[in-house]
Design an enzyme around this catalytic site. Structure first.
Site, short mmCIF file in Angstrom:
data_model
loop_
_atom_site.label_atom_id
_atom_site.label_comp_id
_atom_site.label_asym_id
_atom_site.label_seq_id
_atom_site.Cartn_x
_atom_site.Cartn_y
_atom_site.Cartn_z
N MET A 15 0.84 -1.19 0.00
CA MET A 15 0.00 0.00 0.00
C MET A 15 0.88 1.24 0.00
SD MET A 15 -3.04 -1.21 2.61
CE MET A 15 -1.96 -2.11 3.72
N LEU A 16 0.72 2.04 -1.06
CA LEU A 16 1.52 3.24 -1.25
C LEU A 16 1.36 4.19 -0.08
CD1 LEU A 16 3.34 3.53 -3.61
CD2 LEU A 16 1.59 4.83 -4.83
N GLN A 66 7.39 -5.29 -4.25
CA GLN A 66 6.50 -5.04 -5.38
C GLN A 66 7.11 -4.01 -6.31
OE1 GLN A 66 2.63 -2.92 -5.58
NE2 GLN A 66 1.83 -4.88 -6.33
N CYS A 96 -2.46 -1.56 -10.12
CA CYS A 96 -2.63 -0.21 -9.59
C CYS A 96 -3.23 0.72 -10.65
CB CYS A 96 -1.29 0.36 -9.14
SG CYS A 96 -1.43 2.05 -8.59
N ASN A 206 -7.82 -10.90 -3.14
CA ASN A 206 -7.63 -9.62 -2.46
C ASN A 206 -8.85 -8.75 -2.72
OD1 ASN A 206 -5.96 -6.67 -3.46
ND2 ASN A 206 -6.21 -7.23 -1.34
N GLY A 228 -5.53 -5.77 2.79
CA GLY A 228 -4.88 -4.46 2.71
C GLY A 228 -5.33 -3.54 3.81
N ARG A 229 -6.30 -2.67 3.49
CA ARG A 229 -6.68 -1.60 4.42
C ARG A 229 -7.06 -2.10 5.81
NH1 ARG A 229 -11.03 1.11 0.80
NH2 ARG A 229 -11.04 -1.02 0.02
#
Length: 322
Positions: A15-16, A66, A96, A206, A228-229
Site C-alpha cells: 500500500m503506497l 513489489q 494499480c 484480495n 490491505g486496508r
C-alpha cells in the site's frame, strides 16, 4: 519455476505511503507468518533514484518487493538487485489504477498488454531463483469479461504460477485510485472460478476482506488471501493470523505488549534520525474498540511530530488505554 503457495497463504497488501519499513516492522511483531509486501517501487527509482529504495529491516522476512514498471530489461535488473539484497519474492504490479502509473505504462493498464507482461515476468524469472509473482485485477474498463481475464492469465502462466487477484476491475480513467478500491463491485466468484479452471496455479484473493472468518472462508476456494486496508487500520486482526490461519501454537501477542516490543526499534531508529511520528502513525489503530483508544490516537497525533519526541510520548499515550 518456484511454487510460493505456502508463502502466499496470507499476506498484507502493498500500500503506497503505508507499508513502509516501519509499518512492516510493526506488523511483523503482530504476525510471524504473514508475507509482507513493500510499497510499490518503480524501476526508475531503484535504478536512477538518489535514495536506497530497497532498504528493509532484517526482521521483516518473509518479504516481497513489489515492482512497478513495464520495461523487461529494467525489471530484470531490479529483480536481480532485489534477490541480492535478500528479498523472498518479487511481485509485478498489474493492478494499480493510479493516473501517475498509466503515464509510466505500468500498473493496471498492463492487463491490456499480456504479451508485454509475459515478457517482463520471463526476463525477471531468468535473473533470479526466488518466486516472481503477479498482482492483477479481474479486468480493466470495458475489458471485464471472464474470457479477457483467462486470456491474460494464459499468456503469463508459462512464466509464473502465482497470481494475486484483486476481485474488482480497474477504471483507468474517471475514478481516483481511492474510488477504484471502493466503487467497482467485488466479484469473488470470478477469482474462485479461476482457481477451479487453473488448479495448477497458486491463486490468492484480495479486496474488501475484513475478518478471520472471511479469510478462512476464502481459503476453502483459493490458495491465499491478501488483506490491505483492514490489516492497516485494524492491526489487531494480525495477532490472530499465526494461530488461526497458519495453525501455529505460539502465544497470541496482546496489543499492549506489541507496542512495548516496538521500544528497542523506536530507540534505534530515533538514533538514526527517524521521526517518532513516522513510526507511530502505523500503530494508531491497534487499540480500536478498547476503552481509551481515541485518547491514544489523539495523544500520538498531537505529540509524536514534536522536536525531540521519544519513547516517553508513547508511554504517556499508553496510560489512556484501559
Amino acid at each position: 519455476m518456484h511454487n510460493s503457495s505456502s508463502l502466499n497463504r496470507f499476506s498484507i497488501a502493498p500500500m503506497l505511503d503505508w507499508t513502509d519499513k516501519h509499518c512492516r516492522y510493526f506488523h511483523r511483531i503482530l504476525t510471524k507468518k504473514a508475507l509482507l509486501y513493500t510499497e510499490m517501487v518503480t524501476t526508475g527509482a531503484i535504478l536512477f533514484g538518489k535514495g536506497d529504495y530497497l532498504a528493509f529491516n532484517n526482521e521483516e522476512h518473509p518479504l516481497s518487493l513489489q515492482l512497478g514498471g513495464s520495461d523487461p530489461n529494467a525489471l530484470a535488473q531490479c529483480a536481480k538487485l532485489a534477490q541480492e539484497r535478500g528479498y523472498d519474492e518479487i511481485n509485478l504490479n498489474v493492478g494499480c489504477p493510479s493516473d501517475r502509473v498509466q503515464n509510466g505504462m505500468f500498473g493496471a493498464c498492463l492487463m491490456g498488454n499480456p504479451n508485454l507482461v509475459a515478457d517482463c515476468i520471463a526476463q525477471m524469472q531468468d535473473q533470479v531463483d526466488i518466486p516472481v509473482t503477479v498482482k492483477t485485477r479481474i479486468g480493466i474498463d470495458d475489458c471485464d469479461s471472464y474470457t479477457f481475464l483467462c486470456q491474460f492469465i494464459e499468456k503469463v502462466m508459462p512464466y509464473t504460477k502465482t497470481f494475486i487477484v484483486h476481485a474488482r476491475k480497474a477504471w483507468l480513467s474517471g475514478l481516483s485510485p481511492k474510488e477504484n478500491r471502493e466503487v467497482p463491485p467485488l466479484d469473488y466468484e470470478r477469482v474462485y472460478k479461476l482457481k477451479q479452471d487453473y488448479p495448477n496455479l497458486t491463486i490468492a484473493i484480495n479486496g474488501g476482506i475484513k475478518t478471520i472468518d472471511e479469510i478462512k472462508c476464502h481459503l476453502q476456494h483459493v490458495d491465499g488471501v491478501m488483506v490491505g486496508r483492514e490489516a492497516y487500520q485494524n492491526p489487531v486482526l494480525l495477532t490472530e493470523i499465526d494461530t488461526q490461519i497458519f495453525g501455529t501454537n505460539a502465544p497470541v501477542i496482546d496489543p499492549l505488549s506489541a507496542i512495548q516490543a516496538l521500544y528497542p526499534y523506536i530507540e534505534q531508529q530515533l538514533m538514526q534520525g527517524a521521526q517518532l511520528n513516522h513510526i507511530m502513525r502505523h500503530t494508531l489503530g491497534i487499540f480500536n474498540g478498547r476503552k481509551g483508544a481515541r485518547q491514544w490516537r489523539r495523544y500520538l497525533s498531537e505529540n509524536t511530530h514534536k522536536k525531540g519526541a521519544g519513547i516517553e510520548v508513547v508511554e504517556q499515550a499508553l496510560t489512556f488505554i484501559k
